[in-house]
Design an enzyme around this catalytic site. Structure first.
Site, PDB file in Angstrom:
ATOM      1  N   ASP A 197      38.738  37.419  36.984  1.00 23.06           N
ATOM      2  CA  ASP A 197      38.307  36.452  35.986  1.00 23.06           C
ATOM      3  C   ASP A 197      37.052  35.728  36.498  1.00 23.06           C
ATOM      4  O   ASP A 197      36.040  35.608  35.794  1.00 23.06           O
ATOM      5  CB  ASP A 197      39.459  35.440  35.772  1.00 23.06           C
ATOM      6  N   TYR A 200      48.411  34.276  36.936  1.00 18.47           N
ATOM      7  CA  TYR A 200      48.503  33.787  35.558  1.00 18.47           C
ATOM      8  C   TYR A 200      49.878  34.026  34.929  1.00 18.47           C
ATOM      9  O   TYR A 200      50.217  33.404  33.931  1.00 18.47           O
ATOM     10  CB  TYR A 200      47.427  34.443  34.671  1.00 18.47           C
ATOM     11  N   ASP A 253      36.084  35.928  48.930  1.00 13.29           N
ATOM     12  CA  ASP A 253      35.055  34.906  49.194  1.00 13.29           C
ATOM     13  C   ASP A 253      33.715  35.543  49.550  1.00 13.29           C
ATOM     14  O   ASP A 253      32.672  35.158  49.024  1.00 13.29           O
ATOM     15  CB  ASP A 253      35.521  33.891  50.256  1.00 13.29           C
ATOM     16  N   LYS A 260      42.380  39.093  49.225  1.00  2.00           N
ATOM     17  CA  LYS A 260      42.297  38.046  50.248  1.00  2.00           C
ATOM     18  C   LYS A 260      43.362  38.384  51.294  1.00  2.00           C
ATOM     19  O   LYS A 260      44.275  37.600  51.588  1.00  2.00           O
ATOM     20  CB  LYS A 260      42.525  36.669  49.564  1.00  2.00           C
ATOM     21  N   ASP A 301      32.795  36.793  35.531  1.00  2.00           N
ATOM     22  CA  ASP A 301      31.942  35.758  34.918  1.00  2.00           C
ATOM     23  C   ASP A 301      30.706  35.527  35.780  1.00  2.00           C
ATOM     24  O   ASP A 301      29.589  35.390  35.267  1.00  2.00           O
ATOM     25  CB  ASP A 301      32.704  34.426  34.806  1.00  2.00           C
TER      26      ASP A 301
END
Ligand code: NAD
Length: 366
Positions: free
Chosen positions: A245, A141, A221, A189, A249
Site C-alpha cells: 500500500d 489489515y 525500509d 521486514k 503510492d
C-alpha cells in the site's frame, strides 16, 4: 474472443474517464472481431441515491456474472455525514471483498514525454517500468485480534499470513515476471518480524519453480529509499498488504500524476479493474479529468482477462504516441504542451490505436 464486462462508472469523474476506457475496449473489439459486451451498473453515491445502498444486490449480481469488472471511482461529498459503512466508499470495499481478488497489480511506468511532470529528476525516472504485486486479503489489515481499548488506552492489530496465502500471490508475481524482465524483488521486514521470515522462506521456495526468474529480497525500509534512488533496477515488486500500500503510492510519483495510474486485482472469482485515483469532486464536470489511468486500466483488462497481450500493448503505445505528440490534460500540462479535455484525450488515443491496429492488419494481409 468473448468477454462480459460489468461497467461500474460510479461518481464524480468516474463516468467521464470510464466512458473513454470503454470506447477504447469497443475499438479493440470491433477491429479484432471480438465479442465484448458491456453491462452498466450503479455503485457508490449514485447507487445510494437510486437504491439506498452503495452496492445494490443487482450490481453485485451483474459483477459476479461477468468476466471482468471495470470500475471508475466512488465518493461524493454530499454523503460525508453518513457513517463509513453507508458511504459511497463502502461499495468499493464490499465489491473488492465479494470478488475475492488477492493480488493487486499496480504498474508504475515513467513515460518519457512526462519526465518533467515527476518531482524526480528525468535521469532517475528514465526507463522505469515497475509492476507491484501486492497481497490484498491478508496481513495487518485483516489479521485478528484487532481492537482499541479506550479505557486502558491500548490498541492492537495483527500481521498474520499463512504459507498458502504467500504461495498464491508469489506465483502471480513470478508468472508475470517470467513474461517481463524476469526479476522479482520481494519486500519484507525479515530482520524483525516472524511473519516476514515466513514470507521470505516461502517466496524463496516458490522461486525454485521459476528458474528463469531472478529473485532478490529487500527490507521494506531500504526499499522505500531504493525506489526513489534507482527505480529502474526493479521489475516485479512483490509485497504483503501494508508494505505494498505504502510503496506503490510512493512509486506513483514516478509517473507524474495520480490520473495516469491503472490497477487490476486478480485471483478471485472475477477480476476487478480500476484506475487508482478517486472521484475528484473538485474537477468533476469540468473536462479536466485525465482519462489515461482509466484507459491504461482498459489495457490491463485486455492483458489479464482477455489474454490479448498485443492489443494491450497497442493501447499502451497509443497512450505513449499521444503524449509524445505533446497532448496533455491539465494535471500533466507543462510549458509548450497542448492542453486537451478528457474527451479530446480519449479521442486522440482512440485515433492512435485505430491507426496502429489498421497498420498491423494491413501488414498481415500483405
Ligand atoms: P482523488 O484521487 O479523487 O483526488 C486527489 C487529487 O487528484 C484531486 O486534486 C484531483 O482533482 C486529482 N485527480 C484525481 N484523479 C485525477 C484525474 N484522473 N485527472 C486529473 N486529476 C485527478 O482523491 P480525494 O480527493 O482524496 O478523494 C475524493 C473522493 O474520492 C473521496 O470521496 C474519496 O473517498 C474517494 N476516493 C475513491 C477512490 C476510488 O474510488 N478508488 C480512491 C480514492 C479516493
Amino acid at each position: 474472443m468473448r468477454l462480459k464486462i460489468a461497467v461500474l462508472a460510479g461518481d464524480g469523474i468516474g463516468p467521464e474517464v470510464t466512458h473513454e476506457a470503454v470506447s477504447i475496449l469497443k475499438a479493440v473489439a470491433e477491429l479484432g472481431g471480438h465479442d465484448f459486451t458491456f453491462t452498466p451498473a450503479l455503485i457508490g453515491g449514485v447507487a445510494i441515491t437510486a437504491h439506498g445502498s452503495p452496492l445494490p444486490t443487482a450490481t453485485l449480481d451483474i459483477a459476479l456474472d461477468s468476466d471482468a469488472v471495470l470500475l471508475g471511482a466512488v465518493g461524493d461529498n454530499k454523503f460525508n455525514a453518513l457513517t463509513p459503512d453507508k458511504r459511497p466508499e463502502a461499495g468499493l470495499l464490499q465489491i473488492r471483498q465479494a470478488l475475492g481478488g488477492y493480488a493487486n497489480l499496480r504498474p508504475s511506468i515513467a513515460y518519457k514525454a512526462l519526465s518533467g511532470s515527476s518531482p524526480l529528476r528525468p535521469e532517475v525516472t528514465a526507463d522505469v517500468d515497475i509492476l507491484f504485486v501486492r497481497e490484498l486479503l491478508g496481513g495487518l489489515y485483516f489479521g485478528a485480534p484487532r481492537w482499541w481499548n479506550r479505557e486502558t488506552n491500548e490498541a492492537i492489530n495483527t500481521m498474520r499470513y499463512t504459507r498458502d496465502e504467500v504461495v498464491r500471490v508469489a506465483r502471480v508475481a513470478f508468472e508475470l515476471a517470467a513474461k517481463r524482465r524476469k526479476k522479482v524483488t520481494s519486500v519484507d521486514k525479515a530482520n524483525v518480524l516472524e511473519v516476514s521470515q515466513l514470507w521470505r522462506a516461502t517466496v524463496t521456495e516458490v522461486a525454485k519453480d521459476y528458474p528463469s526468474v531472478t529473485l532478490e529480497h529487500q527490507l521494506v525500509d531500504s526499499m522505500a529509499m531504493h525506489i526513489m534512488n534507482i527505480p529502474r533496477n526493479f521489475d516485479v515488486v512483490l509485497t504483503e498488504n501494508l508494505f505494498g500500500d505504502i510503496l506503490s503510492d510512493e512509486a506513483g510519483v514516478i509517473t507524474g500524476s495520480l490520473g495516469m495510474l491503472p490497477s487490476a486485482t486478480i485471483g478471485g472469482a472475477v477480476n476487478l479493474y480500476e484506475p487508482v485515483h478517486g472521484s475528484a469532486p473538485d474537477i468533476a464536470g469540468t473536462g479536466k479529468a485525465n482519462p489515461l489511468g482509466a484507459i491504461l486500466t482498459a489495457a490491463m483488462v485486455l492483458r489479464h482477462s482477455a489474454n490479448l497481450e498485443q492489443d494491450a500493448r497497442a493501447v499502451e503505445q497509443a497512450v505513449n504516441k499521444v503524449l509524445d505528440a505533446g497532448y496533455r490534460t491539465a494535471d500533466i500540462a507543462r510549458g509548450s504542451s497542448q492542453t486537451v479535455t478528457t474527451q479530446e484525450m480519449g479521442k486522440l488515443v482512440h485515433q492512435a490505436l485505430v491507426e496502429d491496429i489498421d497498420r498491423r492488419q494491413s501488414m498481415h494481409a500483405v
